[in-house]
Design an enzyme around this catalytic site. Structure first.
Site, PDB file in Angstrom:
ATOM      1  N   TYR A   1      63.672  39.831  53.482  1.00 47.72           N
ATOM      2  CA  TYR A   1      63.279  40.378  52.186  1.00 47.72           C
ATOM      3  C   TYR A   1      62.015  39.692  51.679  1.00 47.72           C
ATOM      4  CZ  TYR A   1      63.377  41.055  47.109  1.00 47.72           C
ATOM      5  OH  TYR A   1      63.035  41.322  45.804  1.00 47.72           O
TER       6      TYR A   1
ATOM      7  N   ALA B   1      61.465  49.232  45.259  1.00 45.69           N
ATOM      8  CA  ALA B   1      61.585  48.127  46.215  1.00 45.69           C
ATOM      9  C   ALA B   1      62.886  48.240  46.990  1.00 45.69           C
ATOM     10  CB  ALA B   1      61.531  46.782  45.501  1.00 45.69           C
TER      11      ALA B   1
ATOM     12  N   ILE C   1      57.040  56.559  48.292  1.00 44.27           N
ATOM     13  CA  ILE C   1      55.829  55.754  48.213  1.00 44.27           C
ATOM     14  C   ILE C   1      55.278  55.375  49.583  1.00 44.27           C
ATOM     15  CG2 ILE C   1      56.406  54.841  45.932  1.00 44.27           C
ATOM     16  CD1 ILE C   1      57.126  52.165  47.317  1.00 44.27           C
TER      17      ILE C   1
ATOM     18  N   TRP D   1      65.873  36.507  39.472  1.00 51.19           N
ATOM     19  CA  TRP D   1      67.155  36.429  38.770  1.00 51.19           C
ATOM     20  C   TRP D   1      67.234  37.480  37.657  1.00 51.19           C
ATOM     21  CZ3 TRP D   1      69.800  31.026  38.179  1.00 51.19           C
ATOM     22  CH2 TRP D   1      69.729  30.323  39.401  1.00 51.19           C
TER      23      TRP D   1
END
Length: 281
Positions: A123, A58, A37, A148
Site C-alpha cells: 500500500y 484510492a 481514474i 488515522w
C-alpha cells in the site's frame, strides 16, 4: 471556482464535497462507477473545464494490497498520473491525497514533509508511486499526506471500537503504534484553505496535531460513547499481526503548512471532542 472531486462517495470525499459547497464553489462529485481514474482518455475528458481536481479515490485495503499490488498500483499510481496529466492539459490544480505509509514508521521525531520515504508495505509503495507520478507530470499540485482517518461517512476505527466495546464489555488494542487521529472534516477544510489561499505547490501534512496510540485513541472513543475507558486494555502489535506491516510511528510534522502561513489542524483530542457526536451518532 469549479471543483471536480473523485472518490466522492468515500469518507473523505463526502466531507470534501460538503466543504467545497459550503465555501460557495461549484463542485462535481464522481465516484468509481462514474469515472475510472485509470482510464486516461476518460480522465482527460472529465477534467476539462475545472479549476481544481481533488483525488480522494484510492485503494485503501492495506492488507489485500500485499497480494494484489498490481491492482492497488493501478488505482494509487496510474490513476493519479492520469489525473495529473489531465490537470496539466487543462490548467487545473490537483489535490492528491496520500498517506503516512510512505514512511518506514521507525522514527522517533515527527516526519518532515521532505523526509526520506521508505514504505514497508505494498500500500505504501503504491501511494508513494502516486506522489512521484503527480510530481513527474508537472502538475500544479498539492499532495496532502494524512493518517488515522475517521469520519461520519464511512466505516472507521471509532465506530468499530464503540460497537465492540458495547458488545463485549472489554477489548484489547495495540499500544505500541503512535499516530495522529484525524477527522476527515478537518482534512477537507485544510484542502480548501490551501486552495483558497493559493498555497505554493508542494507536499503538506494533513493530520491533527499532538499524538497518541491506538489504545489511547480507543479509550477516548469509549469515553465519548459513555463507557469506562479502562475497559480498553493495552496490547502489542505482535499480538495483533496483520498481512501488511503497520508503521510503529506515524506522527507527521507540519512545518510546511506554517511556512506558507496556513494553520495546521488542531490537537487530536480537541478535534475528536468536536467530531465524536457526529461520528458515533
Amino acid at each position: 471556482m469549479r471543483w471536480l472531486v473523485t472518490g466522492a462517495r468515500g469518507m473523505l470525499g463526502q466531507d470534501l464535497v460538503a466543504r467545497v459547497r459550503a465555501d460557495g464553489h461549484e463542485v462535481v462529485a464522481l465516484d468509481r462507477d462514474e469515472l475510472d481514474i485509470t482510464d486516461g482518455a476518460a480522465v482527460l475528458d472529465a477534467v476539462a473545464g475545472f479549476d481544481v481536481v481533488a483525488n480522494c479515490a484510492a485503494w485503501t485495503a492495506v492488507d489485500d494490497a500485499e497480494t494484489r499490488e498490481a491492482e492497488a498500483f493501478a488505482v494509487n499510481a496510474v490513476g493519479p498520473q492520469a489525473l495529473a496529466r489531465a490537470a496539466v492539459r487543462h490548467g487545473a490544480r490537483l489535490v492528491q491525497v496520500s498517506t503516512d505509509y510512505v514512511f518506514d514508521g521507525h522514527a522517533t521525531d515527527p516526519y518532515a514533509e521532505d523526509g526520506f520515504a521508505a514504505p514497508r508495505s505494498a500500500y505504501g509503495r503504491t501511494k508513494l508511486a502516486g506522489e512521484w507520478a503527480v510530481r513527474a507530470a508537472g502538475a500544479d499540485h498539492l499532495i496532502l499526506r494524512t493518517a488515522w482517518l475517521y469520519g461520519a461517512g464511512g466505516g472507521c476505527f471509532p465506530k468499530t471500537i464503540a460497537r465492540v466495546a458495547r458488545e463485549r464489555g472489554s477489548l484489547d488494542v495495540v499500544d505500541d503504534q503512535a499516530g495522529q487521529p484525524t477527522w476527515t472534516v478537518d482534512v477537507a477544510d485544510l484542502a480548501v484553505r490551501l486552495v483558497d489561499g493559493a498555497a505554493p505547490a508542494g507536499t503538506y501534512h494533513a493530520t491533527s496535531s499532538g499524538r497518541t496510540t491506538w489504545c489511547g485513541f480507543a479509550r477516548a472513543v469509549v469515553a465519548a460513547a459513555g463507557l469506562d475507558p479502562q475497559i480498553v486494555r493495552p496490547t502489542t502489535s505482535e499480538g495483533a499481526a496483520r498481512a501488511a506491516e503497520r508503521p510503529a510511528f506515524s506522527v507527521l510534522g507540519h512545518d510546511a503548512l506554517r511556512a506558507v502561513g496556513v494553520e495546521p489542524i488542531g490537537d487530536w483530542q480537541q478535534r475528536w471532542a468536536a467530531a465524536a457526536p457526529g461520528v458515533l451518532g
